[in-house]
Design a protein around this motif. Structure first.
Motif, PDB file in Angstrom:
ATOM      1  N   ASP A 142     -18.281  44.045   4.036  1.00 22.37           N
ATOM      2  CA  ASP A 142     -18.391  45.235   4.943  1.00 22.37           C
ATOM      3  C   ASP A 142     -19.891  45.461   5.535  1.00 22.37           C
ATOM      4  OD1 ASP A 142     -17.788  47.477   6.368  1.00 22.37           O
ATOM      5  OD2 ASP A 142     -17.212  48.829   4.461  1.00 22.37           O
ATOM      6  N   ALA A 143     -20.029  44.879   6.673  1.00 28.15           N
ATOM      7  CA  ALA A 143     -21.326  45.009   7.227  1.00 28.15           C
ATOM      8  C   ALA A 143     -21.744  46.384   7.502  1.00 28.15           C
ATOM      9  CB  ALA A 143     -21.613  43.981   8.487  1.00 28.15           C
ATOM     10  N   GLY A 144     -22.790  46.824   6.918  1.00 29.17           N
ATOM     11  CA  GLY A 144     -23.194  48.320   7.241  1.00 29.17           C
ATOM     12  C   GLY A 144     -22.292  49.533   6.569  1.00 29.17           C
ATOM     13  N   GLY A 145     -21.277  49.069   6.025  1.00 30.82           N
ATOM     14  CA  GLY A 145     -20.105  49.958   5.440  1.00 30.82           C
ATOM     15  C   GLY A 145     -19.257  50.457   6.823  1.00 30.82           C
ATOM     16  N   ALA A 146     -19.303  49.617   7.692  1.00 33.68           N
ATOM     17  CA  ALA A 146     -18.511  50.039   9.083  1.00 33.68           C
ATOM     18  C   ALA A 146     -16.796  50.258   8.914  1.00 33.68           C
ATOM     19  CB  ALA A 146     -18.560  49.047  10.159  1.00 33.68           C
ATOM     20  N   PHE A 147     -16.470  49.398   7.899  1.00 35.74           N
ATOM     21  CA  PHE A 147     -14.943  49.460   7.362  1.00 35.74           C
ATOM     22  C   PHE A 147     -14.565  50.745   6.562  1.00 35.74           C
ATOM     23  CE2 PHE A 147     -11.477  47.322   4.956  1.00 35.74           C
ATOM     24  CZ  PHE A 147     -10.407  47.917   5.804  1.00 35.74           C
ATOM     25  N   ALA A 148     -15.719  50.805   5.645  1.00 36.80           N
ATOM     26  CA  ALA A 148     -15.686  52.209   4.862  1.00 36.80           C
ATOM     27  C   ALA A 148     -15.695  53.419   5.680  1.00 36.80           C
ATOM     28  CB  ALA A 148     -16.505  52.313   3.684  1.00 36.80           C
ATOM     29  N   ALA A 149     -16.611  53.402   6.809  1.00 34.07           N
ATOM     30  CA  ALA A 149     -16.585  54.546   7.554  1.00 34.07           C
ATOM     31  C   ALA A 149     -15.196  55.020   8.392  1.00 34.07           C
ATOM     32  CB  ALA A 149     -17.874  54.212   8.574  1.00 34.07           C
ATOM     33  N   GLN A 150     -14.519  54.168   8.666  1.00 30.71           N
ATOM     34  CA  GLN A 150     -13.415  54.200   9.353  1.00 30.71           C
ATOM     35  C   GLN A 150     -12.380  54.978   8.474  1.00 30.71           C
ATOM     36  OE1 GLN A 150     -11.787  50.720  10.968  1.00 30.71           O
ATOM     37  NE2 GLN A 150     -13.976  49.768  11.508  1.00 30.71           N
ATOM     38  N   GLY A 151     -12.385  55.103   7.385  1.00 33.25           N
ATOM     39  CA  GLY A 151     -11.651  55.792   6.308  1.00 33.25           C
ATOM     40  C   GLY A 151     -12.228  57.016   5.585  1.00 33.25           C
ATOM     41  N   ARG A 152     -11.192  57.660   4.872  1.00 37.69           N
ATOM     42  CA  ARG A 152     -11.778  58.842   3.901  1.00 37.69           C
ATOM     43  C   ARG A 152     -11.481  58.420   2.548  1.00 37.69           C
ATOM     44  NH1 ARG A 152      -7.518  61.364   2.054  1.00 37.69           N
ATOM     45  NH2 ARG A 152      -5.448  61.141   2.832  1.00 37.69           N
ATOM     46  N   VAL A 153     -12.455  59.230   1.420  1.00 37.49           N
ATOM     47  CA  VAL A 153     -12.079  58.800   0.312  1.00 37.49           C
ATOM     48  C   VAL A 153     -10.565  59.520  -0.084  1.00 37.49           C
ATOM     49  CG1 VAL A 153     -12.893  59.422  -1.812  1.00 37.49           C
ATOM     50  CG2 VAL A 153     -14.645  58.933  -0.144  1.00 37.49           C
ATOM     51  N   ASP A 154      -9.979  58.856  -0.814  1.00 37.90           N
ATOM     52  CA  ASP A 154      -8.572  59.370  -1.264  1.00 37.90           C
ATOM     53  C   ASP A 154      -9.061  59.768  -2.754  1.00 37.90           C
ATOM     54  OD1 ASP A 154      -6.092  59.341  -2.711  1.00 37.90           O
ATOM     55  OD2 ASP A 154      -5.454  57.798  -1.297  1.00 37.90           O
ATOM     56  N   GLY A 155      -9.130  61.192  -2.986  1.00 37.46           N
ATOM     57  CA  GLY A 155      -9.132  61.680  -4.020  1.00 37.46           C
ATOM     58  C   GLY A 155      -8.576  61.237  -5.334  1.00 37.46           C
ATOM     59  N   ALA A 156      -7.047  61.412  -5.118  1.00 35.31           N
ATOM     60  CA  ALA A 156      -6.247  61.098  -5.999  1.00 35.31           C
ATOM     61  C   ALA A 156      -6.481  59.360  -6.561  1.00 35.31           C
ATOM     62  CB  ALA A 156      -4.749  61.156  -5.504  1.00 35.31           C
ATOM     63  N   LEU A 157      -6.675  58.548  -5.617  1.00 37.33           N
ATOM     64  CA  LEU A 157      -6.732  57.126  -5.975  1.00 37.33           C
ATOM     65  C   LEU A 157      -8.046  56.973  -6.690  1.00 37.33           C
ATOM     66  CD1 LEU A 157      -6.180  54.175  -5.724  1.00 37.33           C
ATOM     67  CD2 LEU A 157      -7.186  54.140  -3.530  1.00 37.33           C
ATOM     68  N   LEU A 158      -9.193  57.738  -6.221  1.00 36.45           N
ATOM     69  CA  LEU A 158     -10.440  57.785  -6.890  1.00 36.45           C
ATOM     70  C   LEU A 158     -10.352  58.127  -8.357  1.00 36.45           C
ATOM     71  CD1 LEU A 158     -13.465  57.125  -6.914  1.00 36.45           C
ATOM     72  CD2 LEU A 158     -13.776  59.503  -6.069  1.00 36.45           C
ATOM     73  N   ALA A 159      -9.328  59.033  -8.729  1.00 38.58           N
ATOM     74  CA  ALA A 159      -9.182  59.561 -10.075  1.00 38.58           C
ATOM     75  C   ALA A 159      -8.479  58.527 -10.924  1.00 38.58           C
ATOM     76  CB  ALA A 159      -8.417  60.932  -9.805  1.00 38.58           C
ATOM     77  N   ARG A 160      -7.710  57.764 -10.396  1.00 36.24           N
ATOM     78  CA  ARG A 160      -6.736  56.934 -10.965  1.00 36.24           C
ATOM     79  C   ARG A 160      -7.596  55.796 -11.338  1.00 36.24           C
ATOM     80  NH1 ARG A 160      -2.716  58.411  -7.491  1.00 36.24           N
ATOM     81  NH2 ARG A 160      -3.153  56.551  -6.054  1.00 36.24           N
TER      82      ARG A 160
END
Length: 376
Positions: free
Chosen positions: A218-236
């Motif tokens: 993911d060059a420069g984090g561009a793909f991650a920048a298109q999304g948002r953090v899913d809090g429930a998934l992060l907790a799992r």
């Protein structure tokens, strides 16, 4: 083995990390005869894997596929030849002859890392005989297994190098390597050096990015920048028991892989949201590990491929607001070649008869001289 003489000495370090994105070669100049002699990167280069071979290495790491003995033997030689080519390229590009090199330190490519259970083991492939034969230089390799034999994890091994080069008696520091797996070296102003893996870094993000965009990272984090953090998934994901285990601990792609991610998915997540969440997982697991082990850290020095992802670096700064977050470049070490430099240093320690592990880091029963010597 006699102590190295005080004249400048040149060693070449080779490593392919958990991400298997290439073979890093670092030509290192050491000055002096002390254990903590200064290290200078003279030349660094990354040789890309032949695509089909890299694809096979990634598949083996992601899915723990069974291997025949013939394939293990074939992979060992193919990887050894690739390492030999990487070393030869670095020598040619730097204008260094075989006679000018004291030795090559080769980490190899980790195929499996299981330091637990009744029969703990770690397996790195890359036939050192091929490297010695091709390059005409002594090779020190197979660094991890002696530490495992002594009851340790065989990882991380780079903290001893970090301590020799980056320790500062004026502040508590942490060195954070963001490769396929993230790991810390804790360098308190006073006290014992410690180090351990904190969990996934680039490995999961690279694999998810490749699956959903066709890009290897993911060059420069561009793909991650298109999304948002899913809090429930992060907790799992953070509920994985491994994160709560105390050091010493180590891990690899055979534990943190896409099947592990998919087991935590609800099934309707957008791919970009998962990427953003995997980035947040790295930042959170790193920050929580530091808070639990060295909460008064005032400086985190970052190396490895993740240093080039500005979104990840920003997430780390947000997660660790009380510490300055520096690239190792600020301290005179190219972040892309710190690990390769460390294996040049470990080869030097082997030839000097000095231990290369830190028992407080790996959990080994004592200090050990690491690696085996393969003459040209």
């Amino acid at each position: 083995m006699p102590e190295l003489i005080s004249a400048p000495q040149f060693f070449l370090g080779l490593i392919s990390g958990t991400s298997a994105d290439g073979i890093d070669a670092a030509l290192v100049r050491f000055e002096g005869d002390a254990a903590n002699a200064g290290a200078e990167l003279v030349f660094g280069h990354t040789c890309r894997w032949e695509p089909a071979l890299r694809e096979r290495l990634i598949a083996l790491g992601q899915h723990a596929q069974p291997l025949t003995l013939d394939e293990v033997g074939t992979l060992d030689v193919r990887i050894g030849r690739a390492f030999a080519e990487a070393a030869s390229h670095a020598m040619r590009a730097a204008g260094v002859t075989a006679r000018a090199l004291v030795a090559i330190g080769s980490h190899g490519q980790t195929l499996r890392h299981h330091p637990h259970g009744n029969v703990p083991f770690t397996l790195q492939l890359g036939d050192a005989h091929c490297i010695a034969e091709h390059c005409g230089v002594p090779v020190v390799a197979d660094f991890r297994r002696r530490d495992v034999a002594a009851g340790g994890h065989g990882a991380p091994l780079v903290p001893a190098f970090h301590a020799a080069i980056l320790r500062d008696p004026g502040e508590d520091r942490a060195i954070l390597n963001l490769g396929g797996i993230a790991n810390f070296t804790l360098l308190p102003a006073q006290g014992e050096v410690r180090g351990f893996d904190t969990g996934p870094a680039n490995g999961l993000m690279d694999a998810w990015c490749l699956r959903h965009t066709g890009q290897a990272f993911d060059a420069g984090g561009a793909f991650a920048a298109q999304g948002r953090v899913d809090g429930a998934l992060l907790a799992r994901l953070l509920a994985e028991p491994w994160f709560a285990a105390p050091p010493p601990k180590s891990t690899g792609r055979d534990q943190f892989h896409l099947d592990w991610v998919e087991a935590a998915l609800a099934g309707d997540e957008a791919p970009a949201d998962v990427q953003a969440t995997l980035l947040a997982l790295t930042a959170r697991s790193v920050a929580e590990a530091l808070q639990a082990t060295q909460p008064r850290t005032r400086r985190v020095v970052v190396c490895g491929g993740g240093v080039h992802n500005p979104r990840l670096m920003a997430a780390l700064a947000e997660a660790m607001p009380d510490a300055a977050i520096d690239s190792s470049a600020v301290h005179g070490l190219d972040p892309d070649f710190v690990e390769a430099m460390a294996f040049a240093w470990l080869a030097r320690e082997h030839l000097a008869g000095r231990p290369g592990n830190l028992p407080a880091v790996t959990g080994a029963s004592g200090p050990r001289v690491l690696g085996a010597l393969y003459p040209p």
